[in-house]
Design a protein around this motif. Structure first.
Motif, PDB file in Angstrom:
ATOM      1  N   ARG A  63     -55.904   2.337 -41.447  1.00  0.00           N
ATOM      2  CA  ARG A  63     -55.297   2.817 -40.202  1.00  0.00           C
ATOM      3  C   ARG A  63     -55.144   1.684 -39.200  1.00  0.00           C
ATOM      4  NH1 ARG A  63     -59.135   5.655 -36.638  1.00  0.00           N
ATOM      5  NH2 ARG A  63     -59.103   3.610 -35.627  1.00  0.00           N
ATOM      6  N   LYS A  64     -56.149   0.830 -39.112  1.00  0.00           N
ATOM      7  CA  LYS A  64     -56.084  -0.297 -38.192  1.00  0.00           C
ATOM      8  C   LYS A  64     -55.013  -1.291 -38.634  1.00  0.00           C
ATOM      9  CE  LYS A  64     -60.902   0.065 -36.656  1.00  0.00           C
ATOM     10  NZ  LYS A  64     -60.605   0.303 -35.246  1.00  0.00           N
ATOM     11  N   LEU A  65     -54.877  -1.492 -39.943  1.00  0.00           N
ATOM     12  CA  LEU A  65     -53.820  -2.370 -40.440  1.00  0.00           C
ATOM     13  C   LEU A  65     -52.441  -1.805 -40.109  1.00  0.00           C
ATOM     14  CD1 LEU A  65     -55.218  -3.386 -43.942  1.00  0.00           C
ATOM     15  CD2 LEU A  65     -55.020  -4.831 -41.914  1.00  0.00           C
ATOM     16  N   ALA A  66     -52.308  -0.485 -40.182  1.00  0.00           N
ATOM     17  CA  ALA A  66     -51.031   0.138 -39.831  1.00  0.00           C
ATOM     18  C   ALA A  66     -50.710  -0.083 -38.360  1.00  0.00           C
ATOM     19  CB  ALA A  66     -51.083   1.634 -40.145  1.00  0.00           C
ATOM     20  N   ALA A  67     -51.718  -0.012 -37.506  1.00  0.00           N
ATOM     21  CA  ALA A  67     -51.509  -0.253 -36.079  1.00  0.00           C
ATOM     22  C   ALA A  67     -51.086  -1.692 -35.831  1.00  0.00           C
ATOM     23  CB  ALA A  67     -52.782   0.076 -35.306  1.00  0.00           C
ATOM     24  N   VAL A  68     -51.750  -2.636 -36.497  1.00  0.00           N
ATOM     25  CA  VAL A  68     -51.399  -4.046 -36.339  1.00  0.00           C
ATOM     26  C   VAL A  68     -49.992  -4.307 -36.852  1.00  0.00           C
ATOM     27  CG1 VAL A  68     -51.975  -6.391 -37.078  1.00  0.00           C
ATOM     28  CG2 VAL A  68     -53.787  -4.810 -36.411  1.00  0.00           C
ATOM     29  N   SER A  69     -49.649  -3.710 -37.992  1.00  0.00           N
ATOM     30  CA  SER A  69     -48.310  -3.867 -38.554  1.00  0.00           C
ATOM     31  C   SER A  69     -47.257  -3.318 -37.607  1.00  0.00           C
ATOM     32  CB  SER A  69     -48.232  -3.155 -39.908  1.00  0.00           C
ATOM     33  OG  SER A  69     -46.919  -3.197 -40.423  1.00  0.00           O
ATOM     34  N   PHE A 107     -61.118 -10.011 -33.135  1.00  0.00           N
ATOM     35  CA  PHE A 107     -61.134 -10.866 -34.327  1.00  0.00           C
ATOM     36  C   PHE A 107     -60.409 -12.184 -34.058  1.00  0.00           C
ATOM     37  CE2 PHE A 107     -58.441 -12.263 -37.879  1.00  0.00           C
ATOM     38  CZ  PHE A 107     -59.412 -12.713 -38.761  1.00  0.00           C
ATOM     39  N   LEU A 108     -59.233 -12.106 -33.433  1.00  0.00           N
ATOM     40  CA  LEU A 108     -58.486 -13.326 -33.119  1.00  0.00           C
ATOM     41  C   LEU A 108     -59.303 -14.245 -32.216  1.00  0.00           C
ATOM     42  CD1 LEU A 108     -54.930 -11.849 -32.428  1.00  0.00           C
ATOM     43  CD2 LEU A 108     -55.692 -13.036 -34.489  1.00  0.00           C
ATOM     44  N   GLY A 109     -60.022 -13.643 -31.260  1.00  0.00           N
ATOM     45  CA  GLY A 109     -60.848 -14.447 -30.366  1.00  0.00           C
ATOM     46  C   GLY A 109     -61.977 -15.142 -31.099  1.00  0.00           C
ATOM     47  N   VAL A 110     -62.635 -14.430 -32.017  1.00  0.00           N
ATOM     48  CA  VAL A 110     -63.726 -15.030 -32.791  1.00  0.00           C
ATOM     49  C   VAL A 110     -63.204 -16.179 -33.646  1.00  0.00           C
ATOM     50  CG1 VAL A 110     -65.376 -14.608 -34.657  1.00  0.00           C
ATOM     51  CG2 VAL A 110     -65.136 -12.946 -32.806  1.00  0.00           C
ATOM     52  N   ARG A 111     -61.995 -16.014 -34.199  1.00  0.00           N
ATOM     53  CA  ARG A 111     -61.426 -17.042 -35.071  1.00  0.00           C
ATOM     54  C   ARG A 111     -60.656 -18.112 -34.285  1.00  0.00           C
ATOM     55  NH1 ARG A 111     -64.317 -14.676 -38.028  1.00  0.00           N
ATOM     56  NH2 ARG A 111     -63.959 -14.095 -40.217  1.00  0.00           N
ATOM     57  N   VAL A 118     -74.468  -2.014 -44.875  1.00  0.00           N
ATOM     58  CA  VAL A 118     -73.420  -0.994 -44.959  1.00  0.00           C
ATOM     59  C   VAL A 118     -72.184  -1.470 -44.219  1.00  0.00           C
ATOM     60  CG1 VAL A 118     -72.822   1.392 -44.427  1.00  0.00           C
ATOM     61  CG2 VAL A 118     -75.162   0.804 -45.121  1.00  0.00           C
ATOM     62  N   ALA A 119     -70.998  -1.225 -44.801  1.00  0.00           N
ATOM     63  CA  ALA A 119     -69.747  -1.638 -44.162  1.00  0.00           C
ATOM     64  C   ALA A 119     -69.605  -0.982 -42.795  1.00  0.00           C
ATOM     65  CB  ALA A 119     -68.567  -1.259 -45.053  1.00  0.00           C
ATOM     66  N   GLY A 120     -69.004  -1.737 -41.847  1.00  0.00           N
ATOM     67  CA  GLY A 120     -68.858  -1.231 -40.496  1.00  0.00           C
ATOM     68  C   GLY A 120     -67.927  -0.048 -40.398  1.00  0.00           C
ATOM     69  N   VAL A 121     -66.860  -0.033 -41.197  1.00  0.00           N
ATOM     70  CA  VAL A 121     -65.888   1.061 -41.176  1.00  0.00           C
ATOM     71  C   VAL A 121     -65.485   1.401 -42.603  1.00  0.00           C
ATOM     72  CG1 VAL A 121     -64.975   0.495 -38.875  1.00  0.00           C
ATOM     73  CG2 VAL A 121     -63.981  -0.564 -40.907  1.00  0.00           C
ATOM     74  N   SER A 122     -64.910   2.575 -42.781  1.00  0.00           N
ATOM     75  CA  SER A 122     -64.471   3.008 -44.105  1.00  0.00           C
ATOM     76  C   SER A 122     -63.133   2.375 -44.466  1.00  0.00           C
ATOM     77  CB  SER A 122     -64.342   4.531 -44.135  1.00  0.00           C
ATOM     78  OG  SER A 122     -63.297   4.954 -43.273  1.00  0.00           O
ATOM     79  N   ALA A 123     -62.769   2.477 -45.733  1.00  0.00           N
ATOM     80  CA  ALA A 123     -61.490   1.931 -46.199  1.00  0.00           C
ATOM     81  C   ALA A 123     -60.317   2.607 -45.510  1.00  0.00           C
ATOM     82  CB  ALA A 123     -61.384   2.085 -47.717  1.00  0.00           C
ATOM     83  N   SER A 124     -60.391   3.918 -45.300  1.00  0.00           N
ATOM     84  CA  SER A 124     -59.293   4.631 -44.645  1.00  0.00           C
ATOM     85  C   SER A 124     -59.140   4.179 -43.195  1.00  0.00           C
ATOM     86  CB  SER A 124     -59.519   6.145 -44.711  1.00  0.00           C
ATOM     87  OG  SER A 124     -60.747   6.501 -44.084  1.00  0.00           O
ATOM     88  N   ALA A 178     -61.910  -8.203 -43.996  1.00  0.00           N
ATOM     89  CA  ALA A 178     -63.304  -8.512 -44.312  1.00  0.00           C
ATOM     90  C   ALA A 178     -64.174  -8.428 -43.060  1.00  0.00           C
ATOM     91  CB  ALA A 178     -63.400  -9.902 -44.938  1.00  0.00           C
ATOM     92  N   TRP A 179     -63.646  -8.876 -41.928  1.00  0.00           N
ATOM     93  CA  TRP A 179     -64.381  -8.847 -40.659  1.00  0.00           C
ATOM     94  C   TRP A 179     -64.666  -7.414 -40.228  1.00  0.00           C
ATOM     95  CZ3 TRP A 179     -62.971  -7.186 -35.649  1.00  0.00           C
ATOM     96  CH2 TRP A 179     -63.756  -7.671 -34.602  1.00  0.00           C
ATOM     97  N   LEU A 180     -63.692  -6.514 -40.412  1.00  0.00           N
ATOM     98  CA  LEU A 180     -63.881  -5.115 -40.042  1.00  0.00           C
ATOM     99  C   LEU A 180     -64.999  -4.470 -40.849  1.00  0.00           C
ATOM    100  CD1 LEU A 180     -60.194  -3.837 -39.729  1.00  0.00           C
ATOM    101  CD2 LEU A 180     -61.857  -4.031 -37.870  1.00  0.00           C
ATOM    102  N   GLN A 181     -65.182  -4.920 -42.071  1.00  0.00           N
ATOM    103  CA  GLN A 181     -66.180  -4.313 -42.943  1.00  0.00           C
ATOM    104  C   GLN A 181     -67.587  -4.841 -42.697  1.00  0.00           C
ATOM    105  OE1 GLN A 181     -63.809  -5.153 -46.595  1.00  0.00           O
ATOM    106  NE2 GLN A 181     -64.050  -2.977 -46.986  1.00  0.00           N
ATOM    107  N   LEU A 182     -67.714  -5.815 -41.796  1.00  0.00           N
ATOM    108  CA  LEU A 182     -69.035  -6.299 -41.419  1.00  0.00           C
ATOM    109  C   LEU A 182     -69.701  -5.303 -40.468  1.00  0.00           C
ATOM    110  CD1 LEU A 182     -68.276 -10.053 -40.622  1.00  0.00           C
ATOM    111  CD2 LEU A 182     -69.457  -9.174 -42.642  1.00  0.00           C
ATOM    112  N   PRO A 183     -71.020  -5.220 -40.483  1.00  0.00           N
ATOM    113  CA  PRO A 183     -71.703  -4.435 -39.452  1.00  0.00           C
ATOM    114  C   PRO A 183     -71.337  -4.973 -38.070  1.00  0.00           C
ATOM    115  CG  PRO A 183     -73.214  -5.032 -41.213  1.00  0.00           C
ATOM    116  CD  PRO A 183     -71.956  -5.798 -41.459  1.00  0.00           C
ATOM    117  N   LEU A 184     -71.313  -4.124 -37.065  1.00  0.00           N
ATOM    118  CA  LEU A 184     -70.871  -4.524 -35.730  1.00  0.00           C
ATOM    119  C   LEU A 184     -71.646  -5.737 -35.216  1.00  0.00           C
ATOM    120  CD1 LEU A 184     -70.377  -1.035 -34.022  1.00  0.00           C
ATOM    121  CD2 LEU A 184     -68.630  -2.591 -34.907  1.00  0.00           C
ATOM    122  N   ALA A 185     -72.960  -5.762 -35.461  1.00  0.00           N
ATOM    123  CA  ALA A 185     -73.775  -6.855 -34.943  1.00  0.00           C
ATOM    124  C   ALA A 185     -73.460  -8.189 -35.603  1.00  0.00           C
ATOM    125  CB  ALA A 185     -75.263  -6.528 -35.134  1.00  0.00           C
ATOM    126  N   ALA A 186     -72.794  -8.156 -36.765  1.00  0.00           N
ATOM    127  CA  ALA A 186     -72.543  -9.387 -37.511  1.00  0.00           C
ATOM    128  C   ALA A 186     -71.142  -9.945 -37.273  1.00  0.00           C
ATOM    129  CB  ALA A 186     -72.738  -9.139 -39.006  1.00  0.00           C
TER     130      ALA A 186
END
Length: 213
Positions: free
Chosen positions: A110-116, A59-63, A100-106, A80-88
Protein backbone atom coordinates in the motif's frame (compact mmCIF):
# COMPACT_ATOMS: atom_id res chain seq x y z
CA UNK A 1 8.05 14.56 10.75
CA UNK A 2 4.36 14.82 11.41
CA UNK A 3 1.08 14.20 9.59
CA UNK A 4 -1.23 17.12 10.35
CA UNK A 5 -4.86 17.90 9.40
CA UNK A 6 -5.60 21.00 7.34
CA UNK A 7 -8.77 22.65 6.05
CA UNK A 8 -8.91 23.81 2.44
CA UNK A 9 -9.36 27.58 2.05
CA UNK A 10 -12.87 28.71 1.17
CA UNK A 11 -14.37 25.20 1.13
CA UNK A 12 -13.92 23.89 4.64
CA UNK A 13 -12.84 20.49 3.32
CA UNK A 14 -10.70 18.45 5.72
CA UNK A 15 -7.41 17.30 4.25
CA UNK A 16 -3.96 16.33 5.50
CA UNK A 17 -0.39 17.43 5.01
CA UNK A 18 3.09 16.33 6.08
CA UNK A 19 5.20 18.67 8.19
CA UNK A 20 8.97 18.46 8.17
CA UNK A 21 11.22 18.67 11.20
CA UNK A 22 11.00 22.46 10.86
CA UNK A 23 7.17 22.28 11.19
CA UNK A 24 6.82 23.52 7.60
CA UNK A 25 4.81 21.51 5.06
CA UNK A 26 6.88 19.35 2.70
CA UNK A 27 5.97 21.23 -0.49
CA UNK A 28 5.81 18.41 -3.12
CA UNK A 29 3.91 16.15 -0.74
CA UNK A 30 1.59 18.96 0.33
CA UNK A 31 0.71 19.77 -3.29
CA UNK A 32 0.05 16.12 -4.08
CA UNK A 33 -2.21 15.67 -1.06
CA UNK A 34 -4.05 18.89 -1.94
CA UNK A 35 -4.57 17.47 -5.44
CA UNK A 36 -6.08 14.30 -3.96
CA UNK A 37 -8.50 16.44 -1.94
CA UNK A 38 -9.35 18.53 -5.00
CA UNK A 39 -10.36 15.46 -7.03
CA UNK A 40 -12.63 14.25 -4.24
CA UNK A 41 -10.60 11.60 -2.45
CA UNK A 42 -11.92 10.99 1.05
CA UNK A 43 -10.09 12.53 4.02
CA UNK A 44 -9.28 9.00 5.26
CA UNK A 45 -7.63 8.16 1.93
CA UNK A 46 -5.65 11.40 1.95
CA UNK A 47 -4.60 10.72 5.54
CA UNK A 48 -3.36 7.23 4.61
CA UNK A 49 -1.35 8.66 1.69
CA UNK A 50 0.08 11.30 4.03
CA UNK A 51 1.32 8.67 6.48
CA UNK A 52 2.77 6.58 3.66
CA UNK A 53 4.64 9.54 2.17
CA UNK A 54 5.82 10.63 5.61
CA UNK A 55 7.46 7.22 5.98
CA UNK A 56 9.05 7.62 2.54
CA UNK A 57 10.39 11.06 3.39
CA UNK A 58 11.79 9.75 6.66
CA UNK A 59 13.57 7.03 4.71
CA UNK A 60 14.97 9.58 2.25
CA UNK A 61 16.22 11.65 5.18
CA UNK A 62 17.97 8.68 6.79
CA UNK A 63 19.62 7.82 3.46
CA UNK A 64 20.41 11.45 2.59
CA UNK A 65 18.50 11.20 -0.70
CA UNK A 66 16.60 13.81 -2.68
CA UNK A 67 13.20 12.52 -3.82
CA UNK A 68 13.97 13.53 -7.42
CA UNK A 69 17.14 11.43 -7.46
CA UNK A 70 15.73 8.18 -6.04
CA UNK A 71 16.04 5.11 -8.23
CA UNK A 72 14.44 1.68 -8.28
CA UNK A 73 17.22 0.30 -6.08
CA UNK A 74 16.40 2.94 -3.47
CA UNK A 75 12.75 1.87 -3.51
CA UNK A 76 13.94 -1.67 -2.84
CA UNK A 77 15.88 -0.38 0.16
CA UNK A 78 12.75 1.48 1.27
CA UNK A 79 10.91 -1.85 1.33
CA UNK A 80 13.62 -3.39 3.50
CA UNK A 81 13.62 -0.30 5.75
CA UNK A 82 9.85 -0.52 6.27
CA UNK A 83 10.21 -4.10 7.46
CA UNK A 84 12.63 -3.09 10.21
CA UNK A 85 11.27 -2.60 13.73
CA UNK A 86 10.50 1.09 14.32
CA UNK A 87 13.37 1.50 16.78
CA UNK A 88 15.86 0.17 14.21
CA UNK A 89 14.94 2.40 11.27
CA UNK A 90 17.33 5.16 12.35
CA UNK A 91 20.22 2.69 12.21
CA UNK A 92 21.12 3.32 15.85
CA UNK A 93 19.77 -0.03 17.06
CA UNK A 94 20.99 -3.44 15.92
CA UNK A 95 18.36 -5.81 14.52
CA UNK A 96 18.29 -9.40 15.71
CA UNK A 97 17.39 -12.15 13.20
CA UNK A 98 14.34 -12.99 15.31
CA UNK A 99 12.99 -9.43 15.20
CA UNK A 100 9.41 -9.05 13.97
CA UNK A 101 8.87 -7.01 10.79
CA UNK A 102 7.63 -3.48 11.41
CA UNK A 103 4.75 -3.75 8.92
CA UNK A 104 3.01 -6.49 6.95
CA UNK A 105 3.56 -7.20 3.26
CA UNK A 106 0.13 -5.77 2.37
CA UNK A 107 0.97 -2.54 4.21
CA UNK A 108 4.29 -2.28 2.37
CA UNK A 109 2.50 -2.71 -0.96
CA UNK A 110 0.00 0.00 0.00
CA UNK A 111 2.83 2.38 0.83
CA UNK A 112 4.54 1.56 -2.47
CA UNK A 113 1.30 2.35 -4.28
CA UNK A 114 1.17 5.74 -2.55
CA UNK A 115 4.77 6.49 -3.51
CA UNK A 116 4.12 5.39 -7.09
CA UNK A 117 1.04 7.61 -7.30
CA UNK A 118 3.04 10.54 -5.93
CA UNK A 119 5.75 10.12 -8.56
CA UNK A 120 3.17 9.69 -11.32
CA UNK A 121 1.61 13.01 -10.29
CA UNK A 122 5.02 14.70 -10.28
CA UNK A 123 5.92 13.27 -13.69
CA UNK A 124 2.67 14.53 -15.19
CA UNK A 125 3.61 18.00 -13.98
CA UNK A 126 7.06 17.95 -15.54
CA UNK A 127 9.24 16.76 -12.66
CA UNK A 128 12.35 14.89 -13.76
CA UNK A 129 12.10 11.56 -11.94
CA UNK A 130 14.47 9.58 -14.14
CA UNK A 131 13.64 5.93 -14.83
CA UNK A 132 12.17 5.21 -11.41
CA UNK A 133 8.62 4.56 -12.63
CA UNK A 134 9.39 3.25 -16.10
CA UNK A 135 8.63 -0.37 -15.27
CA UNK A 136 6.79 -2.76 -17.51
CA UNK A 137 3.24 -3.80 -16.78
CA UNK A 138 0.66 -5.69 -18.77
CA UNK A 139 -1.08 -3.58 -21.39
CA UNK A 140 -4.37 -4.06 -23.18
CA UNK A 141 -5.05 -6.85 -25.70
CA UNK A 142 -2.09 -8.92 -24.57
CA UNK A 143 0.49 -6.23 -25.35
CA UNK A 144 3.00 -4.70 -23.00
CA UNK A 145 3.22 -1.03 -22.17
CA UNK A 146 5.60 0.71 -19.77
CA UNK A 147 4.06 2.18 -16.65
CA UNK A 148 3.73 5.93 -17.25
CA UNK A 149 4.45 5.38 -20.95
CA UNK A 150 2.32 8.44 -21.69
CA UNK A 151 4.83 10.69 -19.90
CA UNK A 152 8.05 8.87 -20.80
CA UNK A 153 8.25 10.42 -24.30
CA UNK A 154 8.39 7.04 -26.01
CA UNK A 155 11.60 5.96 -24.27
CA UNK A 156 10.60 3.26 -21.82
CA UNK A 157 13.15 1.58 -19.60
CA UNK A 158 12.67 -2.13 -19.07
CA UNK A 159 12.85 -2.49 -15.31
CA UNK A 160 11.34 -4.56 -12.54
CA UNK A 161 8.27 -3.65 -10.53
CA UNK A 162 8.68 -3.66 -6.76
CA UNK A 163 6.07 -5.41 -4.65
CA UNK A 164 5.90 -8.07 -1.98
CA UNK A 165 4.04 -11.34 -2.12
CA UNK A 166 1.13 -11.17 0.29
CA UNK A 167 0.32 -14.48 2.00
CA UNK A 168 -3.18 -15.69 1.21
CA UNK A 169 -5.52 -15.48 4.17
CA UNK A 170 -7.95 -18.33 4.65
CA UNK A 171 -11.45 -17.27 5.65
CA UNK A 172 -12.50 -17.88 9.23
CA UNK A 173 -15.05 -20.68 9.59
CA UNK A 174 -17.70 -21.11 12.24
CA UNK A 175 -17.00 -23.42 15.11
CA UNK A 176 -19.29 -26.36 15.79
CA UNK A 177 -20.91 -24.46 18.65
CA UNK A 178 -21.47 -21.36 16.49
CA UNK A 179 -22.97 -23.45 13.69
CA UNK A 180 -25.30 -25.20 16.14
CA UNK A 181 -26.39 -21.81 17.52
CA UNK A 182 -27.32 -20.67 13.99
CA UNK A 183 -29.29 -23.86 13.35
CA UNK A 184 -31.06 -23.62 16.70
CA UNK A 185 -32.07 -20.03 15.96
CA UNK A 186 -33.91 -21.04 12.77
CA UNK A 187 -37.68 -20.99 13.23
CA UNK A 188 -38.46 -22.70 9.92
CA UNK A 189 -37.30 -26.12 8.77
CA UNK A 190 -36.46 -24.70 5.33
CA UNK A 191 -34.05 -22.16 6.81
CA UNK A 192 -32.44 -24.80 9.00
CA UNK A 193 -31.95 -27.00 5.94
CA UNK A 194 -30.31 -24.18 3.98
CA UNK A 195 -27.85 -23.33 6.75
CA UNK A 196 -27.06 -27.02 7.30
CA UNK A 197 -26.44 -27.37 3.55
CA UNK A 198 -24.06 -24.42 3.54
CA UNK A 199 -22.15 -25.82 6.50
CA UNK A 200 -21.85 -29.38 5.22
CA UNK A 201 -21.01 -28.61 1.58
CA UNK A 202 -19.26 -25.22 1.76
CA UNK A 203 -21.26 -24.01 -1.22
CA UNK A 204 -21.98 -20.32 -1.74
CA UNK A 205 -25.41 -18.73 -1.53
CA UNK A 206 -25.88 -18.71 -5.32
CA UNK A 207 -24.82 -22.34 -5.61
CA UNK A 208 -27.24 -23.21 -2.79
CA UNK A 209 -30.10 -21.64 -4.72
CA UNK A 210 -29.28 -23.67 -7.82
CA UNK A 211 -28.99 -26.91 -5.86
CA UNK A 212 -32.49 -26.74 -4.40
CA UNK A 213 -34.37 -25.88 -7.58
Amino acid sequence: MLVHPVVGPGRGVLSWTVLGDDDVPVVPVDRFLAYLSDIGRSPNTVKAYAHDLKDYWCFLGVRGLDWREARLEDVGEFVAWLQLPLAARSGAVAVLPSAVAGVSASTVNRKLAAVSSFYAHQARHGAQVGDLLAVWKAGGRGGWKPFLHHVSKGKPFRGRAVSLRVPAKLPRILTVAETQAVLDACTRLRDRFFFALLHETGCRAGEKSESVR
